[in-house]
Design a protein around this motif. Structure first.
Motif, short mmCIF file in Angstrom:
data_model
loop_
_atom_site.label_atom_id
_atom_site.label_comp_id
_atom_site.label_asym_id
_atom_site.label_seq_id
_atom_site.Cartn_x
_atom_site.Cartn_y
_atom_site.Cartn_z
N UNK A 216 0.76 -1.10 -0.08
CA UNK A 216 0.05 -0.15 -0.01
C UNK A 216 0.77 1.10 -0.13
N UNK A 217 1.93 1.04 0.71
CA UNK A 217 2.87 2.42 0.87
C UNK A 217 3.55 2.65 -0.73
N UNK A 218 4.02 1.57 -1.24
CA UNK A 218 4.50 1.59 -2.67
C UNK A 218 3.44 1.96 -3.60
N UNK A 219 2.25 1.51 -3.52
CA UNK A 219 1.14 2.16 -4.27
C UNK A 219 1.11 3.58 -4.34
N UNK A 220 1.11 4.09 -3.00
CA UNK A 220 1.19 5.58 -2.85
C UNK A 220 2.24 6.23 -3.33
N UNK A 221 3.46 5.68 -3.38
CA UNK A 221 4.66 6.36 -3.98
C UNK A 221 4.26 6.48 -5.42
N UNK A 222 3.78 5.39 -6.24
CA UNK A 222 3.54 5.18 -7.39
C UNK A 222 2.62 6.33 -7.93
N UNK A 223 1.50 6.65 -7.31
CA UNK A 223 0.61 7.66 -7.48
C UNK A 223 1.06 8.99 -7.56
N UNK A 224 2.22 9.34 -6.43
CA UNK A 224 2.75 10.41 -6.09
C UNK A 224 3.67 10.61 -7.43
N UNK A 225 4.49 9.83 -7.83
CA UNK A 225 5.11 9.76 -8.93
C UNK A 225 4.31 10.25 -10.38
N UNK A 226 3.08 9.61 -10.49
CA UNK A 226 2.46 9.86 -11.50
C UNK A 226 1.55 11.30 -11.37
N UNK A 227 1.41 11.56 -10.40
CA UNK A 227 0.80 12.94 -10.15
C UNK A 227 1.95 14.04 -10.60
N UNK A 228 3.25 13.82 -10.29
CA UNK A 228 4.11 14.79 -10.60
C UNK A 228 4.44 14.75 -12.12
N UNK A 229 4.23 13.46 -12.71
CA UNK A 229 4.64 13.41 -13.92
C UNK A 229 3.58 14.28 -14.96
#
Length: 100
Positions: A6-19
């Motif tokens: 779940x923590x990794x999923x949130x980090x992936x969402x954050x990267x996608x948001x920044x992109x």
């Protein structure tokens, strides 16, 4: 402690948001400036074609130490359990437990 996935999923969402953040901002500015309905439909289609996880509303704040998604203090980026444990361990000076 939260699950690592779940923590990794949130980090992936954050990267996608920044992109996609700059492109999303550009499209929203274009939509507010245009008067043509057809042009607004085209811009809306482009916004909808972006990944769903790239929206800022999909991102949850998590505790810095435990990864807990609920009851977080924005100022400290910690869940409510951590300051409480620190107070009981006398690590935060000047704070006393309220009792009435």
């Amino acid at each position: 402690m939260a699950k690592k996935s779940l923590i990794q999923r949130e980090k992936k969402r954050e990267k996608s948001k920044q992109k996609y953040q700059a492109f999303r901002k550009y499209l929203k500015e274009e939509m507010s400036e245009t008067l043509s309905i057809d042009k607004k439909w085209e811009i809306q289609k482009q916004l909808q074609s972006l990944p769903r996880n790239s929206t800022p509303t999909c991102i949850h704040r998590r505790c810095f130490l435990t990864g807990r998604p609920r009851a977080n203090y924005r100022d400290f980026n910690l869940s409510r359990h951590i300051p409480r444990e620190m107070i009981h361990a006398c690590l935060l000076f000047g704070v006393t437990k309220a009792s009435w």
